[in-house]
Design an enzyme around this catalytic site. Structure first.
Site, PDB file in Angstrom:
ATOM      1  N   SER A 150       0.781  -1.241   0.000  1.00 17.18           N
ATOM      2  CA  SER A 150       0.000   0.000   0.000  1.00 17.18           C
ATOM      3  C   SER A 150       0.809   1.286   0.000  1.00 17.18           C
ATOM      4  O   SER A 150       0.228   2.364  -0.138  1.00 17.18           O
ATOM      5  CB  SER A 150      -0.955   0.016   1.204  1.00 17.18           C
ATOM      6  OG  SER A 150      -2.071  -0.800   0.955  1.00 17.18           O
ATOM      7  N   LYS A 175       0.249   3.838  -2.706  1.00 21.42           N
ATOM      8  CA  LYS A 175      -0.724   4.929  -2.652  1.00 21.42           C
ATOM      9  C   LYS A 175      -0.066   6.304  -2.498  1.00 21.42           C
ATOM     10  O   LYS A 175      -0.707   7.331  -2.733  1.00 21.42           O
ATOM     11  CB  LYS A 175      -1.717   4.671  -1.525  1.00 21.42           C
ATOM     12  CG  LYS A 175      -2.627   3.476  -1.835  1.00 21.42           C
ATOM     13  CD  LYS A 175      -3.331   2.943  -0.617  1.00 21.42           C
ATOM     14  CE  LYS A 175      -4.168   1.707  -1.013  1.00 21.42           C
ATOM     15  NZ  LYS A 175      -4.548   0.887   0.131  1.00 21.42           N
ATOM     16  N   SER A 192      -5.926   3.824   4.170  1.00 18.98           N
ATOM     17  CA  SER A 192      -5.464   2.886   3.148  1.00 18.98           C
ATOM     18  C   SER A 192      -6.616   2.259   2.364  1.00 18.98           C
ATOM     19  O   SER A 192      -6.581   1.071   2.025  1.00 18.98           O
ATOM     20  CB  SER A 192      -4.605   1.778   3.784  1.00 18.98           C
ATOM     21  OG  SER A 192      -3.753   1.197   2.828  1.00 18.98           O
ATOM     22  N   LYS A 252       3.212   6.615   5.021  1.00 22.46           N
ATOM     23  CA  LYS A 252       2.318   5.504   4.651  1.00 22.46           C
ATOM     24  C   LYS A 252       2.975   4.163   4.943  1.00 22.46           C
ATOM     25  O   LYS A 252       4.181   3.997   4.780  1.00 22.46           O
ATOM     26  CB  LYS A 252       1.992   5.580   3.146  1.00 22.46           C
ATOM     27  CG  LYS A 252       0.907   4.598   2.693  1.00 22.46           C
ATOM     28  CD  LYS A 252      -0.463   5.054   3.107  1.00 22.46           C
ATOM     29  CE  LYS A 252      -1.539   4.016   2.787  1.00 22.46           C
ATOM     30  NZ  LYS A 252      -1.491   2.836   3.668  1.00 22.46           N
TER      31      LYS A 252
END
Length: 370
Positions: free
Chosen positions: A60, A63, A115, A221
């Site tokens: 993720s 992203k 997320s 993140k």
């Protein structure tokens, strides 16, 4: 005799090339993660790395790329209509409903803070028309706008695909670029956000727990899938120094946090950065120069710094004979300035060596044959 001089000069040159500029040894950062890196966010200088150019699955943290592309290529105030594909995606979500209308900025917040895979797909379809076209946009943006060439994205969320990969180095550079955008910076530093959707009303808490646990942390993140292990990108700022750390394929969430803290601790303990603001004036003899853009450089803490200006207008920052960074100044000799130009140590010749020990060595070497 000529052959002897040539041989000795070759040996001497080799010795100079092999002699370190500084005798201080930097300690290693022992990582449990398979790959990791820490860089200075202002200059991009790599402070420590382990397998940072190895291709890995990002999960993720993909992203980060999705968000910066959406911010720069989309209209944050536009309304996005959620598709069936977005609603039905697997993994972490913000529970969007098909047909639900959501502002683009809110979808970016849901993508980065919680997320949300569904939010990422909704973003991609809105900005580029489809997830495939958005992936093409991501790849073009990464290569042409940011300048990274060892990553390939096939989706906006990071769910596994063998053709979807990056490196710790590339993710550091991507994040460095993204953090220069204030909207992105504000979103990834958000610890919690009240969320009111068509079918889900809650408070979102940022999945990156280092925002609470590490002094100065301000983004960005984390991620996880089976094939990638735990991945994490974190930024932290203390004083004027801001660092970015990336770890890929950590053995567990806590391991990713610890590795990240070890990298950041190393950077803050051993390095600092400095920025000279634009507009600063310098002179070389009767020539006047001006710095037209902010100039940043990273150096080891407590190391002596030397500023040098060349006759052709280069500002060079060195430490103990080693060139750290340099930038071209603008020649303003024909104009006047209200600010008195700064007189700094300057080079008599632009081609002068950066290592002061070289001059002494050559003087000794030549003296052997006098």
């Amino acid at each position: 005799m000529k052959r002897k001089i040539t041989s000795l000069f070759t040996i001497a040159t080799t010795l100079i090339m092999l002699t370190p500029l500084s005798s201080a040894a930097e300690p290693d950062v022992n990582l449990e993660s398979e790959s990791g890196i820490v860089i200075d966010a202002n200059t991009g200088k790599v402070l420590n790395e382990t397998n940072s150019k190895k291709r890995m699955y990002p999960a993720s943290i993909t992203k980060i790329m999705t968000a910066i592309v959406a911010i720069e290529k989309g209209d944050l105030n536009e309304t996005v209509t959620v598709s069936e594909k977005a609603r039905d995606v697997i993994g972490t979500r913000v529970y969007l409903e098909e047909g639900e209308k959501v502002p683009l900025k809110k979808l970016i917040q849901g993508t980065m803070i919680n997320s949300g895979n569904d939010a990422a797909i909704a973003i991609a379809e809105h900005v580029a028309g489809s997830t495939d076209q958005f992936a093409n946009l991501m790849n073009t943006f990464a290569e042409e706008k940011i300048g990274v060439t060892d990553s390939h994205f096939v989706n906006p969320h990071g769910l596994f695909d063998k053709s979807h990969y990056t490196t710790a180095y590339d993710m550091a550079k991507i994040t460095q670029y993204a953090m220069n955008n204030q909207v992105f910076r504000d979103i990834v530093s958000t610890k919690k956000l009240n969320w009111k959707g068509k079918s889900w009303e809650t408070t979102l808490y940022n999945h990156n727990r280092l925002l609470w646990r590490y002094k100065g942390a301000n983004g960005v993140k984390n991620g996880w899938i089976d094939q990638s292990g735990h991945t994490l990108v974190t930024s932290a700022k203390r004083g004027d120094t801001e660092l970015l750390a990336v770890v890929l394929k950590a053995k567990g969430k806590e391991s990713s946090y610890q590795d990240t803290m070890n990298l950041l601790d190393f950077g803050f303990e051993h390095y600092q950065s400095q920025t000279i603001p634009k507009g600063k004036n310098y002179r070389y003899e009767d020539k006047h120069f001006t710095l037209t853009e902010p100039f940043s450089f990273t150096y080891q803490k407590d190391a002596p710094l030397t500023k040098e200006v060349t006759a052709s207008g280069w500002l060079r920052i060195s430490s103990e004979g080693s060139l750290i960074n340099q930038t071209k100044l603008n020649d303003t000799s024909q104009t006047t300035s209200a600010e008195q130009p700064q007189a700094v140590k300057h080079e008599e010749k632009e081609e002068q060596q950066d290592n002061p020990a070289l001059g002494s060595f050559l003087t000794w070497f030549i003296g052997l044959f006098q």
